[in-house]
Write an enzyme that holds these catalytic residues in place. Structure first.
Site, short mmCIF file in Angstrom:
data_model
loop_
_atom_site.label_atom_id
_atom_site.label_comp_id
_atom_site.label_asym_id
_atom_site.label_seq_id
_atom_site.Cartn_x
_atom_site.Cartn_y
_atom_site.Cartn_z
N SER A 144 0.24 0.93 13.82
CA SER A 144 0.86 -0.11 14.65
C SER A 144 0.70 0.17 16.12
CB SER A 144 2.37 -0.17 14.40
OG SER A 144 2.65 -0.51 13.10
N HIS A 165 -5.45 -3.80 11.37
CA HIS A 165 -4.01 -3.91 11.56
C HIS A 165 -3.49 -5.17 10.89
CE1 HIS A 165 -0.26 -4.31 14.25
NE2 HIS A 165 -0.01 -3.48 13.26
N GLU A 177 -5.84 -7.78 12.81
CA GLU A 177 -6.49 -7.33 14.05
C GLU A 177 -7.53 -6.28 13.65
OE1 GLU A 177 -3.08 -7.86 17.47
OE2 GLU A 177 -2.94 -6.07 16.25
N ASN A 215 1.37 -6.22 18.85
CA ASN A 215 2.50 -5.32 19.09
C ASN A 215 2.74 -5.02 20.57
OD1 ASN A 215 3.23 -5.23 16.47
ND2 ASN A 215 2.35 -3.22 16.02
N1 CAA Z 1 4.92 -11.78 -1.01
C1 CAA Z 1 4.57 -12.97 -1.52
N2 CAA Z 1 5.16 -14.12 -1.15
C2 CAA Z 1 6.14 -14.05 -0.25
C3 CAA Z 1 6.56 -12.85 0.33
C4 CAA Z 1 5.90 -11.67 -0.09
N3 CAA Z 1 6.22 -10.47 0.40
N4 CAA Z 1 7.54 -13.11 1.22
C5 CAA Z 1 7.74 -14.44 1.19
N5 CAA Z 1 6.89 -15.00 0.32
C6 CAA Z 1 6.70 -16.43 0.05
C7 CAA Z 1 7.30 -16.82 -1.25
O1 CAA Z 1 6.56 -17.86 -1.81
C8 CAA Z 1 8.67 -17.30 -0.83
O2 CAA Z 1 9.27 -18.16 -1.73
P1 CAA Z 1 10.24 -17.55 -2.87
O3 CAA Z 1 11.33 -16.80 -2.18
O4 CAA Z 1 10.72 -18.77 -3.58
O5 CAA Z 1 9.43 -16.67 -3.74
C9 CAA Z 1 8.35 -18.02 0.45
O6 CAA Z 1 7.34 -17.22 1.07
C10 CAA Z 1 9.50 -18.19 1.39
O7 CAA Z 1 10.06 -16.93 1.63
P2 CAA Z 1 11.56 -16.73 2.05
O8 CAA Z 1 12.41 -17.80 1.44
O9 CAA Z 1 11.91 -15.31 1.78
O10 CAA Z 1 11.66 -16.91 3.61
P3 CAA Z 1 10.80 -17.54 4.75
O11 CAA Z 1 10.39 -18.93 4.46
O12 CAA Z 1 11.58 -17.26 5.98
O13 CAA Z 1 9.49 -16.66 4.84
C11 CAA Z 1 8.63 -14.76 5.99
C12 CAA Z 1 9.54 -15.26 4.88
C13 CAA Z 1 7.19 -15.14 5.69
C14 CAA Z 1 8.77 -13.24 5.97
C15 CAA Z 1 9.06 -15.38 7.37
O14 CAA Z 1 10.43 -15.16 7.56
C16 CAA Z 1 8.31 -14.81 8.53
O15 CAA Z 1 7.18 -15.19 8.83
N6 CAA Z 1 8.93 -13.84 9.25
C17 CAA Z 1 8.32 -13.19 10.42
C18 CAA Z 1 7.43 -12.07 9.94
C19 CAA Z 1 6.72 -11.43 11.08
O16 CAA Z 1 6.85 -11.73 12.26
N7 CAA Z 1 5.90 -10.41 10.71
C20 CAA Z 1 5.19 -9.60 11.67
C21 CAA Z 1 5.98 -8.33 11.90
S1 CAA Z 1 5.20 -7.27 13.07
C22 CAA Z 1 4.05 -6.45 12.19
O17 CAA Z 1 3.92 -6.61 11.00
C23 CAA Z 1 3.18 -5.51 12.96
C24 CAA Z 1 3.64 -4.11 13.13
O18 CAA Z 1 2.75 -3.25 13.32
C25 CAA Z 1 5.07 -3.69 13.16
P1 NAD Z 2 6.59 2.74 4.60
O1 NAD Z 2 7.55 3.80 5.02
O2 NAD Z 2 7.08 1.53 3.90
O3 NAD Z 2 5.45 3.38 3.67
C1 NAD Z 2 4.74 4.54 4.00
C2 NAD Z 2 4.28 5.15 2.68
O4 NAD Z 2 3.34 6.19 2.96
C3 NAD Z 2 5.42 5.81 1.89
O5 NAD Z 2 5.43 5.30 0.57
C4 NAD Z 2 5.10 7.30 1.93
O6 NAD Z 2 5.48 7.99 0.75
C5 NAD Z 2 3.59 7.26 2.08
N1 NAD Z 2 3.01 8.46 2.66
C6 NAD Z 2 3.42 9.15 3.74
N2 NAD Z 2 2.58 10.19 3.98
C7 NAD Z 2 1.61 10.12 3.03
C8 NAD Z 2 0.44 10.88 2.75
N3 NAD Z 2 0.10 11.93 3.50
N4 NAD Z 2 -0.34 10.53 1.69
C9 NAD Z 2 -0.03 9.47 0.93
N5 NAD Z 2 1.07 8.70 1.15
C10 NAD Z 2 1.86 9.02 2.19
O7 NAD Z 2 5.81 2.35 5.93
P2 NAD Z 2 5.06 0.97 6.26
O8 NAD Z 2 6.02 0.04 6.89
O9 NAD Z 2 4.29 0.56 5.07
O10 NAD Z 2 4.07 1.46 7.42
C11 NAD Z 2 2.90 2.18 7.12
C12 NAD Z 2 1.95 2.14 8.31
O11 NAD Z 2 1.65 0.78 8.62
C13 NAD Z 2 2.48 2.76 9.60
O12 NAD Z 2 1.41 3.34 10.30
C14 NAD Z 2 3.03 1.54 10.35
O13 NAD Z 2 3.08 1.75 11.73
C15 NAD Z 2 1.99 0.51 9.98
N6 NAD Z 2 2.45 -0.89 10.06
C16 NAD Z 2 3.72 -1.21 9.70
C17 NAD Z 2 4.12 -2.54 9.76
C18 NAD Z 2 5.51 -2.94 9.39
O14 NAD Z 2 5.92 -4.07 9.70
N7 NAD Z 2 6.29 -2.10 8.71
C19 NAD Z 2 3.22 -3.53 10.15
C20 NAD Z 2 1.89 -3.16 10.47
C21 NAD Z 2 1.52 -1.82 10.43
#
Ligand code: CAA
Ligand code: NAD
Length: 309
Positions: A144, A165, A177, A215
Site C-alpha cells: 500500500s 496494487h 494500480e 493512497n
Molecule cells: N465479495 C463479493 N461481493 C461483495 C463483497 C465481497 N467482499 N462485498 C460486497 N459484495 C457485493 C455483494 O454482492 C453484496 O451484496 P450481498 O451483501 O447481498 O451479498 C453487495 O456487494 C453489496 O454489499 P454491501 O451490502 O455489503 O454494501 P455496499 O453496497 O456498501 O458495498 C462496498 C460494499 C463495495 C465495500 C462499498 O461499501 C464500498 O465501495 N466501500 C468503499 C471501499 C473502498 O473505498 N475501498 C478502497 C479501500 S483503500 C485500499 O484498498 C487501498 C489500500 O492500500 C489501503
Molecule cells: P491481512 O492482515 O488481512 O493479511 C496478511 C496475511 O499475510 C495474514 O494472513 C498473514 O498470516 C500473512 N503473512 C504474513 N507474513 C507472511 C509470510 N511471510 N508468508 C506468508 N504469509 C504471511 O492484511 P491485508 O489487509 O490483506 O494486507 C496485505 C497487504 O496488502 C499489505 O501489504 C497491505 O498494505 C496491502 N493492502 C491492503 C489493503 C487493505 O485495504 N487492507 C488494500 C491494498 C493493499
C-alpha cells in the site's frame, strides 16, 4: 525529502524474458487482500496457489472465498442457479493452498505478495523466492505504501518485478494500480497490465512514489478526519455521515479505516512519518496507536473505531 524522490520514471532494461503469458499464479498472504486476489484469479481460469503461514488461516481464507463467491453468484447467476454452482466449483477447483511459498513459486508464472506491510518481511520473502522461482517468473507486490524498488532490491530480477496494487474488497473494486520501477522491463509491465485486465480490472499506470495515486490522496484524507475527531470537531459518526451524504462516498473515513485495517493504516503512517517527520499530513494519531496497541484493528478483529459482529 526522500519521500518524493524514489523512482519516478520507468526504464526499459533489456529482459531475457519476453512477454509472459500468465497462467499459474501464486498468491502469498491469505488475509483480506490475498484471498480476494486468489478468488478473482481463480474465477477467471488461472491456476492459483494461495500461501500463508499455517493451515488454519488458509482454511479460513478458502471458506471466506467460497462465501464471497456465493455473494457474486447470487447476483450474476440470479436466474441460473446451476450455472452459478458450476462457476463456484470450477473456481474452487482452480485453487490449491500451501504453507510452502518456495515450492509454490517453482511452478508459477506470477507471484503476488499480499503479506504484512513491512519492508524487511517482504524483502526476506522475495529474496528467498528469487532463488527458487524459474527465470521467467514475475514478482509483484501489493504494498500500500512501501517503495516497490526497495522491496525488489532483495532479488536479482529487477526487470521482472513490479507492483500490482489492488483495492479492498478485491472482488468488488474495479481498479488495479500497476507500478513499474525504473528497472521494470516493458515486457513485465505489459504482462502485469494484461493479467490485470484478464481478471476483470481497469488499470492505471503508476510511478513508484509513496502511496502511488490512490493512497497518496486517500490516506491523508482519512488521517485528517481522525485528527478532526481527536480535536473534538466532530463525532466519528457525524464525520462518516457527512462524507457519505455530502460527498457520495460509499463509506465514511472511520468505516473505511476499520475496513482497511487499523494495523495496516498504522504501518502506512509509521513509514511515511518516519521518512517525512516535518510533514503534518503524515503525523501520528494517538487514537489509532491506542486502538492498534489494544488489538482493535477494525473489522478483521471485530472492533476498531466501531464494533462488528
Ligand atoms: N465479495 C463479493 N461481493 C461483495 C463483497 C465481497 N467482499 N462485498 C460486497 N459484495 C457485493 C455483494 O454482492 C453484496 O451484496 P450481498 O451483501 O447481498 O451479498 C453487495 O456487494 C453489496 O454489499 P454491501 O451490502 O455489503 O454494501 P455496499 O453496497 O456498501 O458495498 C462496498 C460494499 C463495495 C465495500 C462499498 O461499501 C464500498 O465501495 N466501500 C468503499 C471501499 C473502498 O473505498 N475501498 C478502497 C479501500 S483503500 C485500499 O484498498 C487501498 C489500500 O492500500 C489501503
Ligand atoms: P491481512 O492482515 O488481512 O493479511 C496478511 C496475511 O499475510 C495474514 O494472513 C498473514 O498470516 C500473512 N503473512 C504474513 N507474513 C507472511 C509470510 N511471510 N508468508 C506468508 N504469509 C504471511 O492484511 P491485508 O489487509 O490483506 O494486507 C496485505 C497487504 O496488502 C499489505 O501489504 C497491505 O498494505 C496491502 N493492502 C491492503 C489493503 C487493505 O485495504 N487492507 C488494500 C491494498 C493493499
Amino acid at each position: 525529502m526522500a519521500f518524493f524522490t524514489h523512482q519516478v520514471c520507468r526504464g526499459f532494461s533489456s529482459s531475457a524474458v519476453r512477454n509472459v503469458v500468465i497462467k499459474n499464479v501464486t498468491i502469498i498472504g491469505g488475509g483480506q487482500m490475498g484471498a480476494g486476489i486468489a478468488q478473482i484469479a481463480a474465477s477467471t481460469g488461472h491456476s492459483v496457489t494461495l500461501v500463508d503461514t499455517n493451515e488454519d488461516i488458509l482454511k479460513k481464507a478458502v471458506k471466506g472465498i467460497e462465501g464471497n463467491l456465493r455473494r457474486v453468484v447470487k447476483k450474476k447467476f440470479a436466474d441460473k442457479p446451476e450455472a452459478g454452482e458450476e462457476f463456484i466449483q470450477k473456481t474452487l477447483q482452480n485453487m490449491s493452498t500451501s504453507t510452502d511459498a518456495g515450492s509454490a513459486a517453482q511452478s508459477s508464472d506470477l507471484v503476488v505478495e499480499a503479506i504484512v506491510e513491512n519492508l524487511k518481511v517482504k524483502q526476506d520473502l522475495f529474496g528467498g523466492l528469487d532463488k527458487l522461482a524459474p527465470a521467467h517468473t514475475i514478482f509483484a507486490s501489493n504494498t500500500s505504501s512501501l517503495s516497490v524498488t526497495d522491496i525488489a532490491s532483495s532479488t536479482n530480477r529487477l526487470d521482472r518485478f513490479g507492483g500490482l496494487h489492488f483495492f479492498n474488497p478485491v472482488p468488488m473494486m474495479k481498479l488495479v494500480e500497476v507500478i513499474a520501477t525504473s528497472a521494470t522491463s516493458q515486457e513485465t509491465f505489459d504482462s502485469l497490465v494484461n493479467f490485470s485486465k484478464k481478471i476483470g480490472k481497469t488499470t492505471v499506470s503508476c510511478k513508484d512514489t509513496p502511496g502511488f495515486i490512490v493512497n497518496r490522496l486517500l490516506v491523508p484524507y482519512i488521517m485528517e478526519a481522525i485528527r478532526m475527531y481527536e480535536r473534538g470537531h466532530g463525532s466519528k459518526e457525524d464525520i462518516d455521515i457527512a462524507m457519505k451524504l455530502g460527498c457520495g462516498y460509499p463509506m465514511g473515513p472511520f468505516e473505511l479505516s476499520d475496513y482497511v485495517g487499523l494495523d495496516t493504516m498504522k504501518f502506512i503512517m509509521d513509514g511515511w512519518s518516519e521518512a517525512n517527520p516535518d510533514n503534518p499530513l503524515f503525523g501520528q494519531s494517538e487514537v489509532v496507536n491506542k486502538l492498534v496497541a489494544e488489538g482493535k484493528w477494525g473489522k478483521k478483529t471485530g472492533e476498531g473505531f466501531y464494533k462488528y459482529k
